[in-house]
Design an enzyme around this catalytic site. Structure first.
Site, PDB file in Angstrom:
ATOM      1  N   ALA A 294       0.851  -1.185   0.000  1.00 54.72           N
ATOM      2  CA  ALA A 294       0.000   0.000   0.000  1.00 54.72           C
ATOM      3  C   ALA A 294       0.888   1.237   0.000  1.00 54.72           C
ATOM      4  O   ALA A 294       1.817   1.341   0.806  1.00 54.72           O
ATOM      5  CB  ALA A 294      -0.918   0.014   1.221  1.00 54.72           C
ATOM      6  N   PHE A 295       0.632   2.162  -0.913  1.00 52.19           N
ATOM      7  CA  PHE A 295       1.384   3.413  -1.016  1.00 52.19           C
ATOM      8  C   PHE A 295       0.446   4.567  -0.690  1.00 52.19           C
ATOM      9  O   PHE A 295      -0.654   4.638  -1.229  1.00 52.19           O
ATOM     10  CB  PHE A 295       1.958   3.592  -2.428  1.00 52.19           C
ATOM     11  CG  PHE A 295       2.953   2.539  -2.805  1.00 52.19           C
ATOM     12  CD1 PHE A 295       4.304   2.718  -2.548  1.00 52.19           C
ATOM     13  CD2 PHE A 295       2.553   1.364  -3.422  1.00 52.19           C
ATOM     14  CE1 PHE A 295       5.219   1.741  -2.887  1.00 52.19           C
ATOM     15  CE2 PHE A 295       3.453   0.385  -3.765  1.00 52.19           C
ATOM     16  CZ  PHE A 295       4.804   0.579  -3.504  1.00 52.19           C
ATOM     17  N   ASP A 296       0.909   5.464   0.190  1.00 50.07           N
ATOM     18  CA  ASP A 296       0.017   6.522   0.664  1.00 50.07           C
ATOM     19  C   ASP A 296       0.459   7.920   0.258  1.00 50.07           C
ATOM     20  O   ASP A 296      -0.132   8.897   0.693  1.00 50.07           O
ATOM     21  CB  ASP A 296      -0.089   6.471   2.194  1.00 50.07           C
ATOM     22  CG  ASP A 296       1.248   6.768   2.862  1.00 50.07           C
ATOM     23  OD1 ASP A 296       2.273   6.631   2.197  1.00 50.07           O
ATOM     24  OD2 ASP A 296       1.243   7.144   4.042  1.00 50.07           O
ATOM     25  N   LYS A 297       1.465   8.070  -0.562  1.00 51.59           N
ATOM     26  CA  LYS A 297       1.936   9.395  -0.928  1.00 51.59           C
ATOM     27  C   LYS A 297       2.149   9.505  -2.431  1.00 51.59           C
ATOM     28  O   LYS A 297       2.658   8.582  -3.062  1.00 51.59           O
ATOM     29  CB  LYS A 297       3.268   9.723  -0.219  1.00 51.59           C
ATOM     30  CG  LYS A 297       3.148   9.872   1.293  1.00 51.59           C
ATOM     31  CD  LYS A 297       2.313  11.078   1.659  1.00 51.59           C
ATOM     32  CE  LYS A 297       2.198  11.196   3.167  1.00 51.59           C
ATOM     33  NZ  LYS A 297       1.302  12.297   3.543  1.00 51.59           N
TER      34      LYS A 297
END
Length: 342
Positions: A294-297
């Site tokens: 999961a990538f949040d940026k």
């Protein structure tokens, strides 16, 4: 030359073995020293020198990896400036960041780093927060409406008012009220989290630590028993001693000592060449069992360089009229931005 090899390969090993014995622990260091001494007694100096060399090589690789991690932490900590301009009435006084207290108002000029966490009380500007939040685009900041309320509830202040230590002011002069001490800032917590992550050992390293606590005493006990084999088998003590020392040298786990740090270092270095930063052996091994990421940026999966994709004018205005209102030009230094209007 062999004596020199013993001295070079065994210096740090002996020091660590003595330190372990002070804590009443028998680890691979102690076993390697006994094995090298046994090889010397048997006249096999080359075998003992090779054992010490391989073991020292494993430690050197591990310390090299730790040194790279330490330098990364130091670079992160250097983001915070050493001094700050504090408003004292009508005067500006330069003080150490560590001497800042809650409620101090610091002045941050353009292209300077923010010295402490806080909220904006005067001025409007854009702040580059990439080092802290990962945001690739500078964030606009403006003063809080009610400073007294923000002072009472600093964690409830909106992101358009909050600033973090280590970020860069890219616009105009800002005045910021300090809400966290230097040791409690977001940057300080990030450094501490990175340091703790670097010290995490991989599952294989943890298994090696548990294994050697059982393996080393077992080998020493076995060698001790073999020294009394002459009472059972009719042979001279020299043959019995030779057999015991041969078992000791063969059982020395130099491969176990060198395999884990060298494998971790190789994996981290190879990932770094590909642009991937791995914090240590623990995260590296956990990558092998992941099924989803999961990538949040923004900027993590993308290049973090925005470009104009659509121009949507208001009702009654054409696209040509809208673009003609501003000073539009090409951005030669970054052609991917397309047209830049101001």
């Amino acid at each position: 030359m062999l004596l020199l090899a013993y001295a070079a390969g065994g210096f740090f090993t002996v020091r660590e073995a003595i330190e372990n014995l002070r804590h009443r622990e028998l680890k691979i260091d102690s076993l390697m020293i006994v094995a090298a001494a046994g090889a010397a007694v048997l006249g096999q100096w080359a075998e003992g020198a090779l054992l010490l060399f391989l073991f020292s090589l494993g430690h050197a690789l591990e310390n090299y990896a730790m040194g790279r991690a330490r330098r990364a932490i130091e670079a992160l900590a250097d983001l915070r400036p050493e001094t700050a301009l504090v408003r004292r009435g009508e005067d500006l006084v330069e003080v150490s960041v560590d001497s800042l207290v809650l409620g101090d108002v610091i002045v941050v000029k353009p292209d300077e780093r923010v010295a402490a966490d806080g909220f904006v009380v005067l001025g409007e500007s854009s702040i580059d927060q990439a080092a802290i939040t990962g945001e690739s685009v500078p964030v606009d900041k403006r003063p809080v409406v009610d400073a007294s309320e923000a002072r009472q509830r600093p964690d409830a202040v909106g992101p358009e008012h909050r600033v973090f230590a280590g970020t860069i002011n890219q616009g105009k002069v800002l005045e910021i009220e300090v809400t966290r001490l230097a040791s409690q800032s977001t940057l300080a917590r990030v450094v501490e989290l990175v340091r703790s992550a670097e010290n995490q050992k991989s599952p294989t390293q943890l298994f090696t630590d548990r294994f050697q606590k059982i393996f080393v005493p077992s080998v020493l006990v076995l060698v001790g028993l073999l020294l009394f084999a002459g009472f059972v088998v009719d042979e001279p003590f020299s043959a019995t001693f030779y057999r015991a020392m041969a078992v000791l040298v063969a059982a020395s786990p130099c491969a176990l000592a060198i395999s884990t740090p060298s494998a971790v270092l190789s994996g981290v270095a190879r990932a770094a060449r590909g642009g991937v930063l791995i914090k240590g052996g623990g995260p590296l091994e956990r990558l092998g069992v992941l099924h989803a990421l999961a990538f949040d940026k923004t900027g993590t999966l993308t290049e973090g360089r925005p470009q104009v994709t659509d121009v949507i004018p208001a009702d009654g205005v054409t696209e040509q009229e809208l673009l003609g209102r501003g000073r539009c030009r090409r951005a030669p230094e970054r052609p991917s931005l397309g047209r830049r209007c101001g």
